[in-house]
Write a protein that holds these residues in place. Structure first.
Motif, PDB file in Angstrom:
ATOM      1  N   ASN A 190       0.587  -1.274   0.138  1.00 41.17           N
ATOM      2  CA  ASN A 190      -0.093  -0.090   0.058  1.00 41.17           C
ATOM      3  C   ASN A 190       0.887   1.414  -0.034  1.00 41.17           C
ATOM      4  O   ASN A 190       0.419   2.382  -0.468  1.00 41.17           O
ATOM      5  N   ALA A 191       2.072   1.162   0.587  1.00 37.60           N
ATOM      6  CA  ALA A 191       2.758   2.254   0.746  1.00 37.60           C
ATOM      7  C   ALA A 191       3.319   2.661  -0.565  1.00 37.60           C
ATOM      8  O   ALA A 191       3.829   3.846  -0.879  1.00 37.60           O
ATOM      9  N   ARG A 192       3.579   1.833  -1.574  1.00 38.70           N
ATOM     10  CA  ARG A 192       4.253   2.050  -2.956  1.00 38.70           C
ATOM     11  C   ARG A 192       3.295   2.764  -3.970  1.00 38.70           C
ATOM     12  O   ARG A 192       1.911   2.225  -4.132  1.00 38.70           O
ATOM     13  N   GLU A 193       3.852   3.735  -4.807  1.00 44.25           N
ATOM     14  CA  GLU A 193       2.867   3.804  -5.919  1.00 44.25           C
ATOM     15  C   GLU A 193       2.996   2.892  -6.955  1.00 44.25           C
ATOM     16  O   GLU A 193       4.058   2.254  -7.325  1.00 44.25           O
ATOM     17  N   THR A 194       1.787   2.970  -7.625  1.00 38.78           N
ATOM     18  CA  THR A 194       1.806   2.005  -9.064  1.00 38.78           C
ATOM     19  C   THR A 194       2.871   2.459 -10.046  1.00 38.78           C
ATOM     20  O   THR A 194       2.832   3.669 -10.202  1.00 38.78           O
ATOM     21  N   GLU A 195       3.512   1.588 -10.397  1.00 41.40           N
ATOM     22  CA  GLU A 195       4.344   2.114 -11.800  1.00 41.40           C
ATOM     23  C   GLU A 195       3.641   2.078 -12.908  1.00 41.40           C
ATOM     24  O   GLU A 195       2.433   1.529 -13.050  1.00 41.40           O
ATOM     25  N   THR A 196       4.042   2.970 -13.832  1.00 43.35           N
ATOM     26  CA  THR A 196       3.219   3.031 -15.052  1.00 43.35           C
ATOM     27  C   THR A 196       3.929   2.087 -15.923  1.00 43.35           C
ATOM     28  O   THR A 196       5.073   1.991 -15.959  1.00 43.35           O
ATOM     29  N   SER A 197       3.199   1.163 -16.496  1.00 42.60           N
ATOM     30  CA  SER A 197       3.610   0.263 -17.235  1.00 42.60           C
ATOM     31  C   SER A 197       2.714   0.405 -18.873  1.00 42.60           C
ATOM     32  O   SER A 197       2.136   1.652 -19.119  1.00 42.60           O
ATOM     33  N   ALA A 198       3.380  -0.313 -19.879  1.00 37.83           N
ATOM     34  CA  ALA A 198       2.874  -0.268 -21.198  1.00 37.83           C
ATOM     35  C   ALA A 198       1.385  -0.247 -21.194  1.00 37.83           C
ATOM     36  O   ALA A 198       0.732  -1.008 -20.409  1.00 37.83           O
TER      37      ALA A 198
ATOM     38  N   GLU B 260      -9.625  -3.859 -25.052  1.00 42.59           N
ATOM     39  CA  GLU B 260     -10.763  -4.944 -25.414  1.00 42.59           C
ATOM     40  C   GLU B 260     -10.470  -5.943 -24.554  1.00 42.59           C
ATOM     41  O   GLU B 260     -11.474  -6.676 -23.725  1.00 42.59           O
ATOM     42  N   ARG B 261      -9.217  -6.476 -24.174  1.00 41.99           N
ATOM     43  CA  ARG B 261      -8.757  -7.462 -23.462  1.00 41.99           C
ATOM     44  C   ARG B 261      -8.866  -7.142 -22.107  1.00 41.99           C
ATOM     45  O   ARG B 261      -9.370  -8.259 -21.171  1.00 41.99           O
ATOM     46  N   LEU B 262      -8.577  -5.893 -21.780  1.00 44.24           N
ATOM     47  CA  LEU B 262      -8.697  -5.534 -20.263  1.00 44.24           C
ATOM     48  C   LEU B 262     -10.318  -5.472 -19.942  1.00 44.24           C
ATOM     49  O   LEU B 262     -10.592  -5.999 -18.849  1.00 44.24           O
ATOM     50  N   ALA B 263     -11.087  -5.049 -20.868  1.00 42.26           N
ATOM     51  CA  ALA B 263     -12.486  -5.128 -20.459  1.00 42.26           C
ATOM     52  C   ALA B 263     -12.963  -6.730 -20.297  1.00 42.26           C
ATOM     53  O   ALA B 263     -13.672  -6.942 -19.392  1.00 42.26           O
ATOM     54  N   ALA B 264     -12.589  -7.464 -21.099  1.00 42.83           N
ATOM     55  CA  ALA B 264     -13.136  -8.809 -21.182  1.00 42.83           C
ATOM     56  C   ALA B 264     -12.410  -9.525 -19.775  1.00 42.83           C
ATOM     57  O   ALA B 264     -13.209 -10.376 -19.307  1.00 42.83           O
TER      58      ALA B 264
ATOM     59  N   LYS C 183     -12.745 -17.400 -11.329  1.00 43.08           N
ATOM     60  CA  LYS C 183     -11.471 -17.470 -10.990  1.00 43.08           C
ATOM     61  C   LYS C 183     -10.396 -17.308 -11.924  1.00 43.08           C
ATOM     62  O   LYS C 183     -10.573 -17.664 -13.334  1.00 43.08           O
ATOM     63  N   ILE C 184      -9.192 -16.389 -12.182  1.00 43.06           N
ATOM     64  CA  ILE C 184      -8.194 -16.335 -12.800  1.00 43.06           C
ATOM     65  C   ILE C 184      -7.167 -17.546 -12.759  1.00 43.06           C
ATOM     66  O   ILE C 184      -6.849 -17.400 -11.538  1.00 43.06           O
ATOM     67  N   GLU C 185      -6.889 -18.014 -13.533  1.00 42.13           N
ATOM     68  CA  GLU C 185      -5.926 -19.312 -13.670  1.00 42.13           C
ATOM     69  C   GLU C 185      -4.712 -18.813 -14.118  1.00 42.13           C
ATOM     70  O   GLU C 185      -4.389 -18.104 -15.074  1.00 42.13           O
ATOM     71  N   PRO C 186      -3.540 -19.464 -13.725  1.00 38.18           N
ATOM     72  CA  PRO C 186      -2.120 -19.042 -14.225  1.00 38.18           C
ATOM     73  C   PRO C 186      -1.869 -18.844 -15.643  1.00 38.18           C
ATOM     74  O   PRO C 186      -1.390 -17.875 -16.018  1.00 38.18           O
ATOM     75  N   ASN C 187      -2.571 -19.783 -16.516  1.00 38.62           N
ATOM     76  CA  ASN C 187      -2.346 -19.683 -17.871  1.00 38.62           C
ATOM     77  C   ASN C 187      -3.371 -18.888 -18.714  1.00 38.62           C
ATOM     78  O   ASN C 187      -3.079 -18.694 -19.844  1.00 38.62           O
ATOM     79  N   ASP C 188      -4.353 -18.157 -18.031  1.00 38.33           N
ATOM     80  CA  ASP C 188      -5.250 -17.304 -18.725  1.00 38.33           C
ATOM     81  C   ASP C 188      -4.575 -15.869 -18.923  1.00 38.33           C
ATOM     82  O   ASP C 188      -3.726 -15.253 -18.305  1.00 38.33           O
ATOM     83  N   TRP C 189      -5.001 -15.069 -19.784  1.00 47.97           N
ATOM     84  CA  TRP C 189      -4.526 -13.916 -20.141  1.00 47.97           C
ATOM     85  C   TRP C 189      -4.849 -12.912 -18.811  1.00 47.97           C
ATOM     86  O   TRP C 189      -5.842 -13.122 -18.211  1.00 47.97           O
ATOM     87  N   MET C 190      -3.733 -11.912 -18.379  1.00 47.66           N
ATOM     88  CA  MET C 190      -4.006 -11.161 -17.400  1.00 47.66           C
ATOM     89  C   MET C 190      -3.197  -9.714 -17.711  1.00 47.66           C
ATOM     90  O   MET C 190      -2.296 -10.206 -18.342  1.00 47.66           O
ATOM     91  N   PRO C 191      -3.857  -8.780 -17.059  1.00 45.30           N
ATOM     92  CA  PRO C 191      -3.071  -7.505 -17.323  1.00 45.30           C
ATOM     93  C   PRO C 191      -1.714  -7.473 -16.605  1.00 45.30           C
ATOM     94  O   PRO C 191      -1.623  -8.013 -15.609  1.00 45.30           O
ATOM     95  N   ALA C 192      -0.654  -7.052 -17.201  1.00 41.16           N
ATOM     96  CA  ALA C 192       0.659  -7.048 -16.566  1.00 41.16           C
ATOM     97  C   ALA C 192       0.899  -6.453 -15.165  1.00 41.16           C
ATOM     98  O   ALA C 192       1.598  -7.216 -14.329  1.00 41.16           O
ATOM     99  N   ALA C 193      -0.162  -5.561 -14.833  1.00 39.94           N
ATOM    100  CA  ALA C 193      -0.191  -4.947 -13.448  1.00 39.94           C
ATOM    101  C   ALA C 193      -0.942  -5.773 -12.495  1.00 39.94           C
ATOM    102  O   ALA C 193      -0.277  -5.977 -11.407  1.00 39.94           O
ATOM    103  N   TYR C 194      -1.793  -6.510 -12.982  1.00 39.99           N
ATOM    104  CA  TYR C 194      -2.425  -7.570 -12.126  1.00 39.99           C
ATOM    105  C   TYR C 194      -1.544  -8.794 -11.619  1.00 39.99           C
ATOM    106  O   TYR C 194      -1.377  -8.996 -10.582  1.00 39.99           O
TER     107      TYR C 194
ATOM    108  N   LEU D  26       2.832 -17.506 -11.595  1.00 37.68           N
ATOM    109  CA  LEU D  26       2.898 -16.286 -12.087  1.00 37.68           C
ATOM    110  C   LEU D  26       4.122 -16.025 -12.850  1.00 37.68           C
ATOM    111  O   LEU D  26       4.367 -15.158 -13.573  1.00 37.68           O
ATOM    112  N   GLY D  27       5.141 -17.069 -12.868  1.00 42.09           N
ATOM    113  CA  GLY D  27       6.019 -16.875 -13.654  1.00 42.09           C
ATOM    114  C   GLY D  27       7.563 -16.447 -13.028  1.00 42.09           C
ATOM    115  O   GLY D  27       8.185 -16.137 -13.756  1.00 42.09           O
ATOM    116  N   VAL D  28       7.364 -16.521 -11.790  1.00 40.80           N
ATOM    117  CA  VAL D  28       8.792 -16.099 -11.084  1.00 40.80           C
ATOM    118  C   VAL D  28       9.145 -17.200 -10.324  1.00 40.80           C
ATOM    119  O   VAL D  28       8.320 -18.139  -9.893  1.00 40.80           O
ATOM    120  N   SER D  29      10.515 -17.534 -10.269  1.00 40.37           N
ATOM    121  CA  SER D  29      11.224 -18.683  -9.718  1.00 40.37           C
ATOM    122  C   SER D  29      11.449 -18.685  -8.286  1.00 40.37           C
ATOM    123  O   SER D  29      11.565 -17.568  -7.564  1.00 40.37           O
TER     124      SER D  29
END
Lengths: 95, 333
Positions: B7-15, B20-24, B34-45, B104-107
């Motif tokens: 909560n203490a940090r500001e959101t970084e601006t990303s591309a 359309e994908r965001l709305a979906a 539920k959003i599952e790991p292989n589903d499309w998701m916004p980078a910020a999510y 989510l793709g981090v080791s």
């Protein structure tokens, strides 16, 4: 830190006799034997399991979420696959 | 909470994302899918979740330290067995959460490195010392109590692996809170000296426990987006109020006084109103300057370095056996 990564394993636990193994999470371990031991410690601390499977995560072949429609939607129209599709007078009774 | 530094940090601006994908995506969230790991998701999510889940995992792992210190000093075998089981659970909870973050793709190695280098945060609460046995009870009652308050809504988080990990954690964590309260109850009923020890523990743990819920809603910039994404279901202040309402009567049952002169019951709203948190202390502890920050990090680094040979040996052994198997197969053919 120049360590090698430790392989990832998916863990499946069978909870009661007669129930299927169910995916419950994953563990990192160098080999299958250690994966089983880690799975036991991490996922069965309260008598949850009678049997454990571990599978290298890299060996799992998964369906593509973008093909969800193509794969699963066709069954939605086949309502004749369900018993409720057929009308039988009530006094005939069920088998 | 365990992810209060978010909560203490500001959101970084990303591309910018495809509208359309965001709305979906948002439509799926709104429909409680539920959003599952292989589903499309916004980078910020994805980024928010990696940070939140890994901070949560780090908190579980560092959270073993203040209590681990007391395992060999527990007053009875029953208390020792309970504490040992609780600390073992925390290790397990950390591992469930690391697994969820990894989807989510981090080791795991990256996450561990982030903790050990001090780049990643963990809950400020674990940077306070455990001075007496009553502190072990206070941690169970207040710290695990606050964690439960936060984690129950996370069971409905929009990201599937996180929600499933939380369901497991919540099932196991109720015992943590109960053993703590029971321990304090026994001390309060035993002697005046022991009751004084419990009051002292409450005096030291009360405010840091309230800080666990993070900055107040007016200062929490991340909250709105996390609520829209259904990662969060309640605001920091809503959860903090729930916690105060639940714990004040429990403190009174023990015959204790909450160290807050402004604490008062508001009959109209049915809530306990309370004084202002020392936000300077909160920022200091989050930034790394709490009573035990250095000690905790040093302990984790030491454990990681001392265990390096075990990880290396296990991998070398696995490689050797795999090579032998391969050679035997060739010989047999």
């Amino acid at each position: 830190m120049t360590e090698k990564t430790t392989p990832l394993w998916e863990v499946f636990i069978r909870s009661r006799t007669g129930m299927a193994h169910r995916h419950c999470g994953s563990v990192h371990a160098a080999d299958a034997e250690m994966a089983l031991q880690a799975a036991r410690d991490v996922y069965t601390r309260r008598g949850e399991g009678l049997s454990i499977w571990v599978v290298p995560s890299a060996e799992i072949i998964a369906s593509d979420p973008s093909e969800k429609g193509m794969l699963f939607e066709p069954t939605a129209s086949k309502i004749y696959r369900h018993p409720t599709f057929y009308e039988i007078p009530e006094d005939v009774g069920n088998m | 909470m365990y992810t209060q530094a978010l909560n203490a940090r500001e959101t970084e601006t990303s591309a910018p994302e495809d509208a359309e994908r965001l709305a979906a995506f948002q439509a799926r969230i709104d429909a409680e899918e539920k959003i599952e790991p292989n589903d499309w998701m916004p980078a910020a999510y994805r980024k928010t979740l990696v940070r939140q889940i890994s901070q949560h995992a780090h908190s579980e792992i560092v959270g073993m330290l203040p209590e681990g210190n007391w395992i060999s000093r527990a007053p009875t075998l029953k208390r020792k067995a309970a504490l040992l089981a609780k600390v073992q659970d925390e290790g397990g909870h950390g591992l469930y959460l690391y697994s969820a973050a990894e989807t989510l793709g981090v080791s795991r190695e990256e996450l561990t490195e982030q903790l050990l280098s001090g780049r990643a945060k963990y809950s400020s609460i674990f940077n306070y010392p455990t001075l007496t046995w009553a502190d072990i009870g206070a941690i169970g009652w207040l710290v695990d109590g606050a964690a439960i308050m936060n984690q129950i809504p996370l069971c409905r988080c929009s990201f599937g692996p996180y929600a499933r990990a939380m369901i497991r954690v919540c099932k196991e964590e109720s015992f943590h809170q109960r053993q703590g309260y029971e321990l304090l109850l026994e001390m309060c009923r035993s002697s005046e000296e022991q009751k004084a020890m419990v009051q002292d523990a409450l005096d030291r743990w009360w405010w840091p426990s309230l800080m666990m819920f993070g900055p107040s809603d007016t200062h929490s910039t991340h909250s709105a987006q996390s609520m829209a994404w259904k990662i969060k279901r309640f605001t920091n202040d809503e959860l903090r109020q729930k916690f105060v309402d639940a714990t004040v009567p429990q403190a009174h049952f023990l015959g204790l006084t909450i160290p807050d002169e402004k604490l008062a019951f508001d009959a109209e709203s049915g809530h306990w109103t309370f004084g202002e948190i020392d936000w300077d202390e909160f920022s200091r502890v989050i930034a790394g300057d709490g009573p035990c920050n250095r000690e905790r990090l040093t302990a984790r680094q030491k454990a990681h370095e001392a265990g390096a040979w075990v990880r290396e040996a296990a991998l070398a052994h696995a490689e050797k056996r795999a090579a032998r198997r391969a050679a035997a197969q060739v010989a047999a053919e």
